[in-house]
Scaffold this active site. Structure first.
Site, mmCIF file in Angstrom:
data_model
loop_
_atom_site.group_PDB
_atom_site.id
_atom_site.type_symbol
_atom_site.label_atom_id
_atom_site.label_comp_id
_atom_site.label_asym_id
_atom_site.label_seq_id
_atom_site.Cartn_x
_atom_site.Cartn_y
_atom_site.Cartn_z
ATOM 1 N N ILE A 57 0.842 -1.187 0.000
ATOM 2 C CA ILE A 57 0.000 0.000 0.000
ATOM 3 C C ILE A 57 0.881 1.242 0.000
ATOM 4 O O ILE A 57 1.832 1.342 0.792
ATOM 5 C CB ILE A 57 -0.911 0.024 1.247
ATOM 6 C CG1 ILE A 57 -1.701 -1.276 1.350
ATOM 7 C CG2 ILE A 57 -1.850 1.212 1.215
ATOM 8 C CD1 ILE A 57 -2.356 -1.483 2.709
ATOM 9 N N CYS A 58 0.533 2.168 -0.869
ATOM 10 C CA CYS A 58 1.251 3.446 -0.873
ATOM 11 C C CYS A 58 0.366 4.478 -0.183
ATOM 12 O O CYS A 58 -0.538 5.031 -0.791
ATOM 13 C CB CYS A 58 1.563 3.883 -2.293
ATOM 14 S SG CYS A 58 2.406 5.472 -2.387
ATOM 15 N N LEU A 59 0.640 4.659 1.059
ATOM 16 C CA LEU A 59 -0.180 5.590 1.833
ATOM 17 C C LEU A 59 0.728 6.291 2.831
ATOM 18 O O LEU A 59 1.475 5.641 3.566
ATOM 19 C CB LEU A 59 -1.298 4.816 2.556
ATOM 20 C CG LEU A 59 -2.323 5.637 3.335
ATOM 21 C CD1 LEU A 59 -3.056 6.594 2.418
ATOM 22 C CD2 LEU A 59 -3.306 4.721 4.029
#
Lengths: 473, 195
Positions: free
Chosen positions: B88-90
């Site tokens: 996840i790119c968060l």
């Protein structure tokens, strides 16, 4: 407090006096002390600019011996002490009476006239203060260690007491006969204590009206409040954000705060103790416990609430404190280096006790603890034997017996100068002056950073920074 | 050292509000709280609607002062989630983590990410490219992936077997086929139909 100190001091002092040191000798030593006291006081008074009129008047009075000034001062005092005098006169009457008569005829003195006439109102507070301090001369030394009383948790009361002392001393220095009288009052009081040790009833009945009377510190809005006292209403006018910033833990003027501190730390979910709830490290209002704060400071140092970096000064300054403690020298208007990070620690003044200030080297310097907890309820930190009962006169205020049998101030007593107040002044950028009573110009304030750690302070304060005492809430 | 007291409390808090948020967090095994599984429902009005997405959570030693490691175990077609690994790119799972955040709030953020992709800061370049160039295809692919991966995994194997049996396949065959395709109902149906 005064009545307490007198009453409680009476027992050990009875023992002390039972050795029969002699009344005259006492009078002489008291006179000697008084002289020293005067000299010292004059030194202080001549130091620097005296801020307010009241003080100026006093100073003039001391320097020139101007009688008119003296009278106006007396009047002023009579006015400002008006509320107390009702309660006091009776007390002083008997004191003076017992002075004029022999100490054993104590009971007969209740209805005695006021011999000192016009001077009396002026000297009422002073003689009473010397009464109590006289009591402590003999009492506090033996009693101090075992007393758990939170004696100096009211910072302003200290100020009041000091102001009262000032006046007393001014008068002493101006009118030698009166000084004589006062010092004799001391001796008389001591003698009285000695007597009351054996027959304590009259002592108590005499002191009761005193404690019932309004002989406590001035309220911030009191019309008769001396100008020399710190202006607490200044904090009232703080902008809202500042009020939010510094929270509401127990300080009434900040209690109209909308933000209610959480009961547990949002980071570790542990319950917040009193220190934690009064700790507000970031302007955004995010509260957390000191443990988590410390941890965050060790790492990225950003507030979890707003992700802005915490005030780094706290860290840097902590880093500059090698043993976790640092001694600052406070001038009259000292810019004390502190921040909320430190401010939630404890201030411990290592200073000559008021006795030392007043009476010279014959009294051992003591550790004085100034308002520590944000909530002025008695905690283990309060009055941990540092400043003995009666070591400094503190006007009687409403007190109650705390959990551990200690006498403590009511919760929410606004006249406690807490670390928060000090920190508020210093960190809000409103002022970098830490107000200190005049007599405390030379106080050395030791800031103890960190909470549940023990610090190797100097010998005098080590006893009060034991970790277990600190972390109890 | 992980603050297990906090994790425990977080799990309790999260358990209270499963109906409201639909977000669940449960330990992967009883042995440790360091490895958890979070489930989030696909946000309504998105191609992920109706799906239930599983996220593997690994708590680092520094939790909650360090962000939890989160990764989709359910395959998702999303510009900010790797279609291969589920990474996840968060930002809040990286530099914008705050100890004040919890597993639940982090999962809520992931859920919000599903409804608001950030193709300019992609994790999966292919998906991001598709999202920018051909949005309709992206939508249909995402929906297909949701149907394919995010719905089946939420049902019990018995339920799927029952469904296949109702379609007319023998139960034993349906069960073995389902097992061979890893519980995927659609794949099993295809396999059963093809032979």
């Amino acid at each position: 407090m005064i009545s307490d100190s007198v009453a409680n001091a009476s027992i050990p002092s009875a023992a002390y006096n039972s050795k029969d040191l002699g009344k005259k000798k006492r009078a002489r030593t008291a006179k000697l002390k008084q002289c020293k006291l005067d000299v010292r006081r004059e030194q202080w008074l001549s130091q620097g600019a005296v801020k307010n009129k009241c003080c100026k008047e006093e100073t003039n009075g001391v320097r020139t011996g101007n009688k008119e000034n003296n009278r106006s001062l007396g009047n002023l005092e009579a006015r400002s002490r008006g509320g107390e005098n009702d309660g006091l006169i009776h007390h002083n009457d008997s004191d003076l009476e017992s002075l004029s008569s022999s100490p054993t005829s104590l009971n007969s003195g209740v209805l005695g006239g006021n011999d000192s006439g016009t001077n009396f109102t002026g000297s009422s507070s002073s003689s009473s203060s010397s009464t109590s301090s006289g009591g402590c001369c003999s009492g506090s030394i033996t009693e101090e260690e075992e007393e758990d009383d939170g004696c100096l948790d009211d910072w302003e009361a200290v100020a009041d007491a000091l102001a009262a002392n000032d006046k007393q001393e001014n008068q002493c220095s101006e009118s030698p006969p009166e000084r004589e009288q006062i010092s004799e009052t001391v001796s008389a009081c001591q003698a009285t204590n000695g007597v009351s040790g054996g027959n304590s009833k009259p002592e108590f009945t005499r002191t009761e009206p005193r404690s019932a009377g309004n002989s406590r510190a001035w309220r911030p809005d009191d019309a008769f409040r001396p100008q020399s006292l710190p202006n607490l209403s200044k904090q009232l006018s703080l902008p809202n954000s500042d009020r939010q910033h510094y929270g509401c833990g127990g300080v009434p003027w900040a209690c109209n705060n909308i933000m209610v501190p959480p009961s547990s730390c949002p980071i570790c979910y542990e319950d917040l103790d009193l220190t934690d709830t009064s700790f507000l490290p970031c302007l955004c209002g995010f509260r957390l416990c000191l443990f988590c704060h410390k941890r965050i400071l060790d790492e990225d140092g950003r507030c979890p609430g707003c992700r802005k970096p915490y005030e780094r000064n706290a860290v840097e300054r902590e880093a500059r404190v090698p043993g976790g403690s640092l001694t600052f020298r406070l001038a009259r208007s000292c810019s004390m280096i502190t921040s909320m990070g430190l401010a939630c620690g404890f201030i411990t003044t290592w200073a000559p006790s008021p006795y030392k200030l007043a009476f010279g080297d014959e009294f051992y310097p003591r550790v004085i603890t100034i308002g520590i907890r944000a909530c002025p309820i008695s905690g283990p930190r309060y009055g941990r034997g540092d400043l003995g009962r009666g070591d400094l006169e503190r006007p009687e205020g409403p007190s109650r017996v705390g959990r551990h049998g200690r006498r403590c101030r009511k919760r929410g007593d606004s006249r406690l100068w807490t670390m928060k107040d000090i920190g508020k002044q210093l960190t809000a950028g409103l002022s970098n002056e830490l107000w200190l009573p005049k007599a405390y110009q030379d106080i050395q304030v030791m800031l103890v950073s960190g909470r549940r750690e023990s610090h190797a302070l100097n010998d005098h304060s080590r006893e009060i920074t034991k970790p277990d005492q600190v972390c109890q809430g | 050292m992980i603050d297990f007291a906090r994790v425990q409390k977080e799990l309790q808090e999260c358990g209270k509000d499963v109906e409201g948020s639909g977000i669940r967090v449960a330990p992967k095994s009883d042995a440790t709280l360091a490895r958890l599984v979070g489930t989030i429902p696909g946000p309504i009005g998105t191609p992920y609607e109706g799906g239930v997405f599983q996220i593997d959570i690994t708590l680092p030693d520094g939790y909650p002062f360090e962000p939890p490691k989160m990764q989709f175990s359910t395959k998702v077609w999303h510009p900010n989630i790797s279609s291969q690994s589920g990474a996840i790119c968060l930002d809040i799972l990286k530099d914008q983590w705050s100890p004040a955040l919890t597993l639940k709030t982090a999962l809520l953020s992931v859920q919000a990410l599903l409804s608001a992709p950030e193709p300019d800061d992609p994790q999966d370049a292919v998906v991001a490219k598709q999202y920018l160039k051909d949005y309709q295809t992206f939508i249909s692919t995402a929906r297909y992936w949701t149907e394919t991966f995010a719905k089946t995994s939420s049902r019990g194997i018995e339920e799927k077997v029952q469904k296949l049996v109702e379609m007319g396949f023998p139960e034993a065959q349906a069960r073995t086929t389902l097992e061979s395709v890893g519980g995927d109902e659609n794949l099993a149906l295809e396999k059963l139909c093809s032979g």
